[in-house]
Design an enzyme around this catalytic site. Structure first.
Site, short mmCIF file in Angstrom:
data_model
loop_
_atom_site.label_atom_id
_atom_site.label_comp_id
_atom_site.label_asym_id
_atom_site.label_seq_id
_atom_site.Cartn_x
_atom_site.Cartn_y
_atom_site.Cartn_z
N LYS A 194 0.85 -1.19 0.00
CA LYS A 194 0.00 0.00 0.00
C LYS A 194 0.89 1.24 0.00
O LYS A 194 1.70 1.43 0.90
CB LYS A 194 -0.90 -0.02 1.23
CG LYS A 194 -1.79 1.20 1.35
CD LYS A 194 -2.80 1.02 2.47
CE LYS A 194 -3.62 2.28 2.66
NZ LYS A 194 -4.60 2.13 3.76
N LYS A 247 -2.28 -1.50 -3.83
CA LYS A 247 -3.16 -0.34 -3.70
C LYS A 247 -2.34 0.93 -3.71
O LYS A 247 -1.37 0.99 -2.96
CB LYS A 247 -3.91 -0.45 -2.38
CG LYS A 247 -4.82 0.70 -2.08
CD LYS A 247 -5.40 0.58 -0.71
CE LYS A 247 -6.10 1.88 -0.40
NZ LYS A 247 -6.40 2.03 0.99
C1 PBG Z 1 -7.55 2.97 5.73
C2 PBG Z 1 -7.83 2.91 4.28
C3 PBG Z 1 -7.68 3.90 3.30
C4 PBG Z 1 -8.17 3.39 2.10
C5 PBG Z 1 -8.61 2.09 2.38
N1 PBG Z 1 -8.38 1.80 3.72
C6 PBG Z 1 -7.21 5.30 3.39
C7 PBG Z 1 -5.86 5.67 3.79
O1 PBG Z 1 -4.94 4.86 3.89
O2 PBG Z 1 -5.74 6.87 4.05
C8 PBG Z 1 -8.23 4.12 0.79
C9 PBG Z 1 -9.28 3.68 -0.16
C10 PBG Z 1 -9.60 4.61 -1.26
O3 PBG Z 1 -8.94 5.65 -1.49
O4 PBG Z 1 -10.56 4.31 -1.97
N2 PBG Z 1 -6.23 2.86 6.09
ZN ZN Z 2 -5.70 3.55 8.26
#
Ligand code: PBG
Ligand code: ZN
Length: 323
Positions: A194, A247
């Site tokens: 991520k 992601k």
């Molecule tokens: C929580 C999380 C996030 C997303 C999914 N789970 C946001 C982040 O890391 O700030 C993002 C999903 C999206 O942008 O559609 N950690």
């Molecule tokens: Zn988070």
């Protein structure tokens, strides 16, 4: 003269026969955002077609999803109260637990995945408990809390747990927590790779989870790093992840392919909020053929190596796939 490439592109049925990759409604997981209350269905300005919903509306939405043959959802909670640790995330009567019980009772046939993180639940908006000296998330205290949150979700009926906080050792800690509590049958889909991405902007509007100071670069990955992306995935596989994830998806097609080739685990991609909103806004401005661009994008994820696509486009794509 027609030669070996164009000759095969002439007849539409032959084109279909030769299609190498295809999209299927079984590929999709649809994200849902739940908050307390009744009859609440509030659209988010930055994400047209995406809503914060109360539990009763979530149950109706599941009905709509099933009518489209979408049978998997991932839940995000917006709690009434936030505090420094994100206590509501570990509470058996928190918004996600209540939603899980309601959804599993009304729709036992659906696969209900829960996002496991603290950023929606902490008053500072970071993904765990803060270390006061380092002014960022304390890794190991957060691991304990993640294990607790996972067990709370499993007890309330979660079918799969998806930790998204990018803490070191999170899969091992959550696996141990689940196993010790009698949930060794519950799989973990790790947000293993991520990136610290600007594409999450609109999500933070929906989930009300923007950090109140700083950013997430001390836990999420540097978008420039390809070797590290592979290493993170291999490490999560070693710790016991059942499914890996990349992601965001669109700007990271190379990473999707890399990870597909370096591990044997199934791979999910998260087609994130900013990617969705870009297409929606371009469609509103009349500059793209929305449906074709959407399907081309989703197909691209499959071609790159995705087995699962978490996407806000799932309903629209499912409707098109039935035609
Ligand atoms: C929580 C999380 C996030 C997303 C999914 N789970 C946001 C982040 O890391 O700030 C993002 C999903 C999206 O942008 O559609 N950690
Ligand atoms: Zn988070």
């Amino acid at each position: 003269m027609f030669a070996r490439f164009r000759r095969r592109r002439l007849h539409p049925v032959l084109r279909d026969l030769l299609q190498e990759t295809s999209l299927d409604v079984n590929d999709f997981i649809y994200p849902l955002f739940v908050r307390s209350g009744e009859g609440i269905k509030k659209e988010i300005d930055s994400m047209p077609g995406v809503f914060q919903m109360s539990i009763d509306e979530i149950l109706k939405e599941c009905e709509n999803l099933k009518a489209l043959d979408i049978r998997s959802i991932i839940l995000f909670g917006i709690p009434d109260v936030k505090d420094s640790v994100g206590s509501e995330a570990m509470c058996e009567h928190g918004i996600i637990s209540e939603t899980l019980r309601a959804v599993k009772a009304a729709h036992p046939d659906m696969l209900v995945v829960t996002d496991l993180c603290f950023c929606e639940y902490t008053d500072h908006g970071h993904c765990g408990v803060l270390d006061p000296v380092l002014e960022t998330v304390d890794n190991d205290i957060t691991l304990n809390n993640l294990a607790k949150q996972a067990v709370v979700h499993a007890k309330a009926g979660a079918d799969m747990i998806a930790p998204s906080g990018m803490m070191d050792g999170m899969i091992e800690a959550i696996r141990r927590g689940l196993d010790e509590a009698g949930f060794s049958h519950i799989p973990i889909m790790s947000y293993s790779t991520k990136f610290a991405s600007a594409y999450y902007g609109p999500f933070r509007d929906v989930a009300e989870s923007a950090p109140s100071f700083g950013d997430r670069r001390s836990y999420q990955m540097n978008p420039a790093n390809r070797r590290e992306a592979i290493a993170e995935s291999i490490e999560d596989e070693r710790q016991g992840a059942d499914i890996l994830m990349v992601k965001p998806a669109l700007a990271y097609m190379d990473i999707i392919r890399d990870i597909k080739e370096h591990t044997t685990l199934p791979l999910a991609v998260y087609n994130v909020s900013g990617e969705y909103s870009m297409l929606k806004m371009a469609a509103k401005a009349g500059v793209i053929d929305y449906e074709r661009v959407m399907m081309e994008t989703l197909l691209g994820f499959k071609r790159a190596g995705a087995d699962i696509i978490i996407t806000y486009h799932a309903k629209e794509a499912a409707a098109l796939l039935r035609r």
